[in-house]
Design an enzyme around this catalytic site. Structure first.
Site, short mmCIF file in Angstrom:
data_model
loop_
_atom_site.label_atom_id
_atom_site.label_comp_id
_atom_site.label_asym_id
_atom_site.label_seq_id
_atom_site.Cartn_x
_atom_site.Cartn_y
_atom_site.Cartn_z
N ASN A 6 0.86 -1.18 0.00
CA ASN A 6 0.00 0.00 0.00
C ASN A 6 0.90 1.23 0.00
OD1 ASN A 6 -1.84 2.03 0.40
ND2 ASN A 6 -2.26 1.52 2.54
N LYS A 8 0.04 4.29 -0.39
CA LYS A 8 -0.62 5.51 0.11
C LYS A 8 -0.37 6.66 -0.88
CE LYS A 8 0.31 3.84 4.72
NZ LYS A 8 -0.16 4.03 6.06
N HIS A 94 -9.94 1.40 4.62
CA HIS A 94 -8.68 1.70 5.32
C HIS A 94 -8.93 2.74 6.40
CE1 HIS A 94 -4.58 2.87 6.14
NE2 HIS A 94 -4.18 1.78 5.50
N GLU A 96 -7.32 5.15 7.36
CA GLU A 96 -7.02 6.54 6.98
C GLU A 96 -8.21 7.16 6.25
OE1 GLU A 96 -3.23 5.81 5.10
OE2 GLU A 96 -2.32 5.51 7.07
N GLU A 163 -5.97 -4.43 10.71
CA GLU A 163 -4.99 -3.38 10.90
C GLU A 163 -5.36 -2.56 12.15
OE1 GLU A 163 -2.85 -2.41 6.98
OE2 GLU A 163 -4.59 -1.12 7.10
N GLY A 169 1.81 2.82 10.88
CA GLY A 169 2.79 3.90 10.78
C GLY A 169 3.46 4.29 12.09
N SER A 206 2.81 -1.49 10.51
CA SER A 206 4.24 -1.40 10.82
C SER A 206 5.03 -2.68 10.54
CB SER A 206 4.45 -0.96 12.27
OG SER A 206 3.96 0.35 12.45
C1 PEP Z 1 -1.22 0.58 5.95
O1 PEP Z 1 -1.31 1.77 5.72
O2 PEP Z 1 -2.07 -0.21 5.52
C2 PEP Z 1 -0.09 0.12 6.75
C3 PEP Z 1 -0.08 -1.10 7.19
O3 PEP Z 1 0.91 1.03 6.97
P1 PEP Z 1 2.31 0.80 7.73
O4 PEP Z 1 2.86 -0.53 7.24
O5 PEP Z 1 3.16 1.94 7.28
O6 PEP Z 1 2.03 0.78 9.17
#
Ligand code: PEP
Length: 245
Positions: A6, A8, A94, A96, A163, A169, A206
């Site tokens: 992803n 982003k 997601h 976000e 998630e 992040g 992460s």
């Molecule tokens: C995500 O945005 O789906 C995600 C898992 O981000 P990160 O790996 O940066 O935590």
């Protein structure tokens, strides 16, 4: 095992270099069983789509509108448009996007249209830190699953990405035991309440080449949704290598 990148709101045409390295890696590991899905921003879907032809890599988008094909929705992209450009997957729900107002009902509408457009859906769910502290994780996950997947028939076209929002992040990942329990809980809800025979649940938050070594010990996990660490080819390849080789 699924590995979903992803990107982003990152990446430009130069980022194709990173994709090329991952394509090379997949060619060298043809016989290994894994699936890589790239979800770059909309602006790169066309060029990525051309690059991944004749490779094992598939393309996904990061979101879509709930209107299936066309309409007066300035700035939006429909599932049909995504399919036509070569996407086979789309990320929906997601955190976000949920954090800027996307509701479970909207998520459900988007999933329905995406499936009708023949896209597979990477359906994101997860609790906030406050919800976790209040021991509401199961309740939140249950609600997100039942509302998000309400009256959806082709549930075999859904990959659930668990998630935890506090992990995205931040560099913090859940304790292995907790993660195992939560992924198993999600699978049980999908099996018992929605009659999904073989649910697929991925973990995201992460993930990096170091912590993936611990995460792979959780047998219930079917893959990883990788944000930050997927933008550098070496990190992404290392995550795949440490999981499947
Ligand atoms: C995500 O945005 O789906 C995600 C898992 O981000 P990160 O790996 O940066 O935590």
């Amino acid at each position: 095992m699924y590995f979903i990148a992803n990107w982003k709101m990152y990446g430009d045409l130069k980022s194709i270099k990173s994709l090329n390295k991952v394509i090379k890696f997949t060619r060298l590991n043809k016989r290994k069983k894994f699936k890589i899905i790239y979800c770059p921003p909309y602006t790169l879907l066309d060029s990525f789509s051309k690059k991944i032809k004749k490779t094992k890599i598939e393309l996904g988008a990061q979101n879509c509108h709930f209107e299936i094909s066309n309409g007066p929705f300035t700035g939006s992209i429909s599932p049909t448009m995504l399919k036509k450009i070569g996407s086979n997957y789309v990320i929906i729900g997601h955190s976000e996007n949920r954090s800027t107002g996307e509701t479970n009902a909207e998520v459900n509408k988007k999933i329905k249209s995406s499936i009708k457009s023949n896209l597979k859906v990477i359906f994101c769910i997860g609790e906030t830190l406050i919800e976790k502290r209040k021991k509401l994780t199961n309740k939140i996950l249950y609600k997100q699953i039942l509302k998000g997947l309400y009256k959806i028939k082709n549930l075999n076209k859904i990959l659930v990405a668990y998630e935890p929002i506090w992990s995205i992040g931040t560099g913090v990942i859940p304790k292995i035991d907790d993660l195992d329990k939560n992924v198993t809980f999600i699978k049980n809800v999908l099996k018992k309440h929605l009659k999904v025979k073989n649910p697929k649940v991925l973990y995201g938050g992460s993930v990096n080449p170091k912590n993936v070594e611990n995460l792979v010990s959780i047998k219930a996990i079917d893959g990883f949704l990788v944000g930050g660490a997927s933008q550098k080819a070496k990190n992404f390849i290392d995550i795949v290598k440490k999981t499947i080789i």
